[in-house]
Design a protein around this motif. Structure first.
Motif, PDB file in Angstrom:
ATOM      1  N   LEU A 274       0.818  -1.215   0.000  1.00 28.79           N
ATOM      2  CA  LEU A 274       0.000   0.000   0.000  1.00 28.79           C
ATOM      3  C   LEU A 274       0.851   1.264   0.000  1.00 28.79           C
ATOM      4  CD1 LEU A 274      -2.705  -1.125   2.574  1.00 28.79           C
ATOM      5  CD2 LEU A 274      -2.909  -1.059   0.092  1.00 28.79           C
ATOM      6  N   ASP A 275       2.137   1.132   0.332  1.00 31.61           N
ATOM      7  CA  ASP A 275       3.036   2.288   0.301  1.00 31.61           C
ATOM      8  C   ASP A 275       3.514   2.607  -1.114  1.00 31.61           C
ATOM      9  OD1 ASP A 275       2.820   2.491   3.049  1.00 31.61           O
ATOM     10  OD2 ASP A 275       4.575   1.224   3.426  1.00 31.61           O
ATOM     11  N   LEU A 276       3.328   1.671  -2.056  1.00 31.09           N
ATOM     12  CA  LEU A 276       3.760   1.901  -3.424  1.00 31.09           C
ATOM     13  C   LEU A 276       2.815   2.871  -4.123  1.00 31.09           C
ATOM     14  CD1 LEU A 276       4.701  -1.710  -4.602  1.00 31.09           C
ATOM     15  CD2 LEU A 276       6.250   0.132  -3.958  1.00 31.09           C
ATOM     16  N   PHE A 277       3.388   3.713  -4.951  1.00 33.49           N
ATOM     17  CA  PHE A 277       2.575   4.696  -5.679  1.00 33.49           C
ATOM     18  C   PHE A 277       1.677   3.959  -6.670  1.00 33.49           C
ATOM     19  CE2 PHE A 277       1.371   8.010  -8.530  1.00 33.49           C
ATOM     20  CZ  PHE A 277       1.454   9.184  -7.799  1.00 33.49           C
ATOM     21  N   GLY A 278       0.382   4.263  -6.617  1.00 31.56           N
ATOM     22  CA  GLY A 278      -0.567   3.689  -7.565  1.00 31.56           C
ATOM     23  C   GLY A 278      -1.197   2.387  -7.119  1.00 31.56           C
ATOM     24  N   VAL A 279      -0.796   1.865  -5.957  1.00 33.03           N
ATOM     25  CA  VAL A 279      -1.338   0.590  -5.472  1.00 33.03           C
ATOM     26  C   VAL A 279      -2.399   0.873  -4.416  1.00 33.03           C
ATOM     27  CG1 VAL A 279      -0.824  -1.603  -4.356  1.00 33.03           C
ATOM     28  CG2 VAL A 279       0.827  -0.602  -5.937  1.00 33.03           C
ATOM     29  N   GLY A 280      -3.634   0.464  -4.692  1.00 29.87           N
ATOM     30  CA  GLY A 280      -4.718   0.604  -3.744  1.00 29.87           C
ATOM     31  C   GLY A 280      -5.098  -0.739  -3.152  1.00 29.87           C
ATOM     32  N   PRO A 281      -6.119  -0.774  -2.314  1.00 35.38           N
ATOM     33  CA  PRO A 281      -6.494  -2.039  -1.662  1.00 35.38           C
ATOM     34  C   PRO A 281      -6.928  -3.131  -2.630  1.00 35.38           C
ATOM     35  CG  PRO A 281      -8.128  -0.315  -1.232  1.00 35.38           C
ATOM     36  CD  PRO A 281      -6.952   0.347  -1.859  1.00 35.38           C
ATOM     37  N   ILE A 282      -7.611  -2.765  -3.710  1.00 37.48           N
ATOM     38  CA  ILE A 282      -8.111  -3.776  -4.645  1.00 37.48           C
ATOM     39  C   ILE A 282      -6.974  -4.360  -5.474  1.00 37.48           C
ATOM     40  CG2 ILE A 282      -9.745  -4.236  -6.501  1.00 37.48           C
ATOM     41  CD1 ILE A 282     -10.971  -3.526  -3.760  1.00 37.48           C
ATOM     42  N   THR A 283      -6.107  -3.509  -6.006  1.00 41.42           N
ATOM     43  CA  THR A 283      -4.975  -4.019  -6.787  1.00 41.42           C
ATOM     44  C   THR A 283      -4.011  -4.801  -5.895  1.00 41.42           C
ATOM     45  OG1 THR A 283      -3.906  -1.857  -6.503  1.00 41.42           O
ATOM     46  CG2 THR A 283      -5.073  -2.249  -8.565  1.00 41.42           C
ATOM     47  N   ALA A 284      -3.792  -4.321  -4.673  1.00 42.68           N
ATOM     48  CA  ALA A 284      -2.913  -5.041  -3.749  1.00 42.68           C
ATOM     49  C   ALA A 284      -3.493  -6.409  -3.411  1.00 42.68           C
ATOM     50  CB  ALA A 284      -2.718  -4.222  -2.472  1.00 42.68           C
ATOM     51  N   ALA A 285      -4.802  -6.479  -3.211  1.00 38.69           N
ATOM     52  CA  ALA A 285      -5.435  -7.764  -2.896  1.00 38.69           C
ATOM     53  C   ALA A 285      -5.306  -8.736  -4.060  1.00 38.69           C
ATOM     54  CB  ALA A 285      -6.907  -7.547  -2.551  1.00 38.69           C
ATOM     55  N   GLN A 286      -5.492  -8.246  -5.277  1.00 34.88           N
ATOM     56  CA  GLN A 286      -5.357  -9.124  -6.444  1.00 34.88           C
ATOM     57  C   GLN A 286      -3.923  -9.631  -6.589  1.00 34.88           C
ATOM     58  OE1 GLN A 286      -7.806 -10.366  -8.626  1.00 34.88           O
ATOM     59  NE2 GLN A 286      -6.009 -11.640  -9.011  1.00 34.88           N
ATOM     60  N   ILE A 287      -2.958  -8.778  -6.310  1.00 32.08           N
ATOM     61  CA  ILE A 287      -1.558  -9.195  -6.358  1.00 32.08           C
ATOM     62  C   ILE A 287      -1.299 -10.302  -5.340  1.00 32.08           C
ATOM     63  CG2 ILE A 287       0.808  -8.440  -5.863  1.00 32.08           C
ATOM     64  CD1 ILE A 287      -0.048  -5.685  -7.041  1.00 32.08           C
ATOM     65  N   LEU A 288      -1.815 -10.144  -4.131  1.00 31.46           N
ATOM     66  CA  LEU A 288      -1.614 -11.150  -3.092  1.00 31.46           C
ATOM     67  C   LEU A 288      -2.318 -12.460  -3.436  1.00 31.46           C
ATOM     68  CD1 LEU A 288      -1.993  -8.970   0.125  1.00 31.46           C
ATOM     69  CD2 LEU A 288       0.095 -10.042  -0.728  1.00 31.46           C
ATOM     70  N   VAL A 289      -3.495 -12.366  -4.034  1.00 31.14           N
ATOM     71  CA  VAL A 289      -4.232 -13.574  -4.421  1.00 31.14           C
ATOM     72  C   VAL A 289      -3.468 -14.343  -5.494  1.00 31.14           C
ATOM     73  CG1 VAL A 289      -6.303 -14.366  -5.620  1.00 31.14           C
ATOM     74  CG2 VAL A 289      -6.508 -12.735  -3.756  1.00 31.14           C
ATOM     75  N   SER A 290      -2.906 -13.654  -6.452  1.00 29.70           N
ATOM     76  CA  SER A 290      -2.174 -14.320  -7.539  1.00 29.70           C
ATOM     77  C   SER A 290      -0.812 -14.811  -7.077  1.00 29.70           C
ATOM     78  CB  SER A 290      -2.007 -13.361  -8.723  1.00 29.70           C
ATOM     79  OG  SER A 290      -3.266 -12.946  -9.221  1.00 29.70           O
ATOM     80  N   TRP A 291      -0.133 -14.027  -6.253  1.00 31.24           N
ATOM     81  CA  TRP A 291       1.202 -14.402  -5.761  1.00 31.24           C
ATOM     82  C   TRP A 291       1.117 -15.546  -4.755  1.00 31.24           C
ATOM     83  CZ3 TRP A 291       3.146 -13.320  -0.676  1.00 31.24           C
ATOM     84  CH2 TRP A 291       4.502 -13.598  -0.519  1.00 31.24           C
ATOM     85  N   SER A 292       0.193 -15.494  -3.825  1.00 33.02           N
ATOM     86  CA  SER A 292      -0.115 -16.530  -2.846  1.00 33.02           C
ATOM     87  C   SER A 292       0.907 -16.599  -1.712  1.00 33.02           C
ATOM     88  CB  SER A 292      -0.250 -17.908  -3.511  1.00 33.02           C
ATOM     89  OG  SER A 292      -0.578 -18.895  -2.552  1.00 33.02           O
TER      90      SER A 292
END
Length: 257
Positions: free
Chosen positions: A130-148
């Motif tokens: 969430l500290d990265l520029f342009g990353v919000g809760p929805i995009t961060a959640a999708q990244i975590l779901v795909s990365w696992s």
């Protein structure tokens, strides 16, 4: 049948098979994302239905709503009431608008509540995202779901390939170029695309990077492809480092106990 056989043979010939995704917190994020996505789609459909009702409404109703913006139209329609003195068309149209506007507000409130739940889970699992520029809760959640989880991908290049941001050679004759990757996890690719769009629009450093790539002879599309790769590399390093630090802390706490 032939495609299934070919896919099985390719999987058997692969030296490094990708690990399956974990359940638990990752699965919790996935179901919340899917439910919120359904609420957003239903809200959009209800808004379109309300617009259609406004367009075909009696002149008196249409005049009340014509100059209002969409949020104000929804709020106004929620408070519409039946008036016995009005004809049946006016009364039933007002009732239909009221029901549709109430549905829009309920779906929007549901989507917002789910987004808050997603944000809380992301802050627990990877607040660094969430500290990265342009990353919000929805995009961060999708990244975590795909990365696992840590170790699922053998390298950053493998993660980039899975995200569909790895370059694919598309040279022909004297032309030496790469094209966008159309494979991989498309939801993860969409998250990467959203991050790059925000950075290109709002981040001065990203604007400088894109301008430099274009000055080197790349098209705007190629520059965005390069930017996606940079973002993917940055996210992968943060995730692997964050997961590793959490494991070290857990081991230290276990030893202290």
């Amino acid at each position: 049948m032939l495609d299934a056989i070919r896919a099985a043979r390719e999987a058997l010939a692969t030296e490094h098979l990708i690990q399956p995704r974990l359940r638990g917190e990752r699965e919790a994020l996935r179901v919340l994302l899917a439910t919120r996505h359904g609420a957003v789609l239903a809200s959009t459909a209800a808004i379109n239905q309300l617009k259609a009702l406004i367009v075909s409404a009696p002149d008196e109703l249409r005049a009340e709503l014509r100059k209002l913006k969409r949020p104000a139209q929804i709020t106004h329609c929620v408070h519409l009431r039946d008036r016995p003195a009005q004809d049946i068309e006016h009364r039933m149209t007002a009732r239909a608008m009221r029901c549709t506007a109430q549905r829009v507000q309920a779906l929007q409130a549901e989507a917002k509540e789910l987004e808050n739940e997603i944000l809380a889970l992301v802050r627990q699992q990877a607040p660094e995202l969430l500290d990265l520029f342009g990353v919000g809760p929805i995009t961060a959640a999708q990244i975590l779901v795909s990365w696992s989880h840590q170790g699922r991908f053998r390298s950053e290049a493998a993660f980039a390939s899975f995200a569909g941001v790895s370059p694919i050679p598309a040279s022909s004759g004297l032309t030496n170029r790469h094209r966008l990757n159309r494979s991989g996890d498309r939801q993860l690719n969409r998250a990467m695309h959203t991050i790059t769009l925000i950075r290109v629009r709002l981040d001065p450093a990203t604007k400088t990077y894109v301008a430099r790539k274009i000055a080197e002879g790349k098209t705007a599309r190629d520059a965005q492809r390069c930017l996606k790769r940079v973002v993917c590399r940055q996210i992968f390093k943060i995730l692997e480092r964050a997961e590793g630090s959490q494991l070290i802390e857990a081991e230290q706490l276990a030893q202290a106990a």
